[in-house]
Design an enzyme around this catalytic site. Structure first.
Site, PDB file in Angstrom:
ATOM      1  N   HIS A 125       0.949  -1.200   0.016  1.00 44.75           N
ATOM      2  CA  HIS A 125      -0.027   0.061  -0.157  1.00 44.75           C
ATOM      3  C   HIS A 125       0.742   1.183   0.046  1.00 44.75           C
ATOM      4  CE1 HIS A 125       0.933   0.731   4.222  1.00 44.75           C
ATOM      5  NE2 HIS A 125       0.847  -0.693   4.360  1.00 44.75           N
ATOM      6  N   ASP A 126       0.499   2.143  -0.763  1.00 45.81           N
ATOM      7  CA  ASP A 126       1.065   3.683  -0.784  1.00 45.81           C
ATOM      8  C   ASP A 126       2.459   3.538  -1.231  1.00 45.81           C
ATOM      9  OD1 ASP A 126      -1.318   4.831   0.680  1.00 45.81           O
ATOM     10  OD2 ASP A 126      -0.555   3.451   2.423  1.00 45.81           O
ATOM     11  N   GLY A 143       5.056  -0.861   2.751  1.00 44.51           N
ATOM     12  CA  GLY A 143       4.239  -0.046   2.527  1.00 44.51           C
ATOM     13  C   GLY A 143       5.143   1.644   2.502  1.00 44.51           C
TER      14      GLY A 143
END
Length: 262
Positions: A125-126, A143
């Site tokens: 994520h991200d 992440g």
């Protein structure tokens, strides 16, 4: 909406709200979910799952068993609407996993153009990936990792959360990356250590011999001459006005929070 030129295998499942562009192929048993947009000329192989909100550009290839746009594995994730944005001309090999962002960051994971993600690569994520990146088999990005353009990461290498890798950097296989890797550096090890500059890669990308020499001097100032980081920055700054590549390096090491490999 499915363009009339798209080829969808009869066993594939495509959500009625998905947008499928011109000449897209979706293979057997693949699933294209709600709020997915797949650009023209993409190829989605068999047994692939693409979930929304995912927006993909043109001419991407996704091989079997990849999972693209899935919910992230961050325990703070609570079902918020988050996004995955993918550019053009990327290749995702077998069993890649690409997760959407989180509300705790910018809510989006981004992958640029012309990237090759080999088998079993994980992009958490991200993460923000630039263009022309190669991630070898089983490379793992935690992440919020950020990779600049033209980065190469060897197989079985893992990046800690919030790690940055500068442009044209190269990380060897089986490395554990717990610090930022400045532009042009080569690094490897567990934990990772600087190993020189990516001279071969710079030559292949058209860097002049004079520029490569300037980068080598800057590397020695940071890693080999016994300077503090502040002293190295001051030395590099003296030459950065006449060398944009040194300005890129200086900006990167001046913005470090995790520390850089030295």
């Amino acid at each position: 909406m499915i363009d009339s030129t798209a080829k969808i295998h009869p066993t594939a499942i495509v959500h009625e709200n998905a947008i499928i562009g011109k000449n897209v192929e979706v293979g057997p048993y693949s699933i294209i979910g709600d709020n997915v947009e797949i650009g023209d000329d993409c190829w989605v192989g068999p047994h692939v799952v693409v979930k929304g909100h995912t927006k993909m550009g043109k001419n991407n290839k996704i091989y079997q068993f990849a999972s693209v746009g899935e919910d992230c594995q961050d325990l703070k994730y609570n079902g918020e609407v988050t996004y995955l944005e993918i550019g053009d001309n990327n290749v995702f090999r077998e069993s890649c996993t690409i997760h959407r962002g989180t509300a705790q960051d910018e809510s989006v994971t981004k992958i640029g153009n012309n990237c090759l993600l080999m088998a079993y690569v994980h992009v958490a994520h991200d993460c923000i990936l630039g263009n022309n990146i190669i991630l070898s088999n089983n490379a793992t990005l935690a992440g919020h990792s950020k990779l600049s353009n033209n980065v190469i990461i060897g197989g079985l290498t893992a990046l800690h959360q919030f790690t940055r890798v500068g442009e044209y950097a190269m990380i060897g296989g089986c490395s554990a990356v717990n610090k930022d890797i400045p532009p042009y550096f080569m690094a490897s090890g567990n934990y990772v250590q600087a190993q020189g500059i990516n001279s071969v890669g710079l030559k292949r990308h058209g860097f002049s011999s004079a520029t490569i020499m300037q980068i080598k001097r800057a590397y020695k100032s940071i890693c080999r001459n016994g300077n503090t980081l502040a002293q190295a920055k001051a030395e590099i700054a003296e030459n950065a006005a006449d060398c944009p590549e040194l300005k890129t390096l200086l900006d990167f090491i001046s913005d470090e929070n995790r520390g850089i490999v030295r």
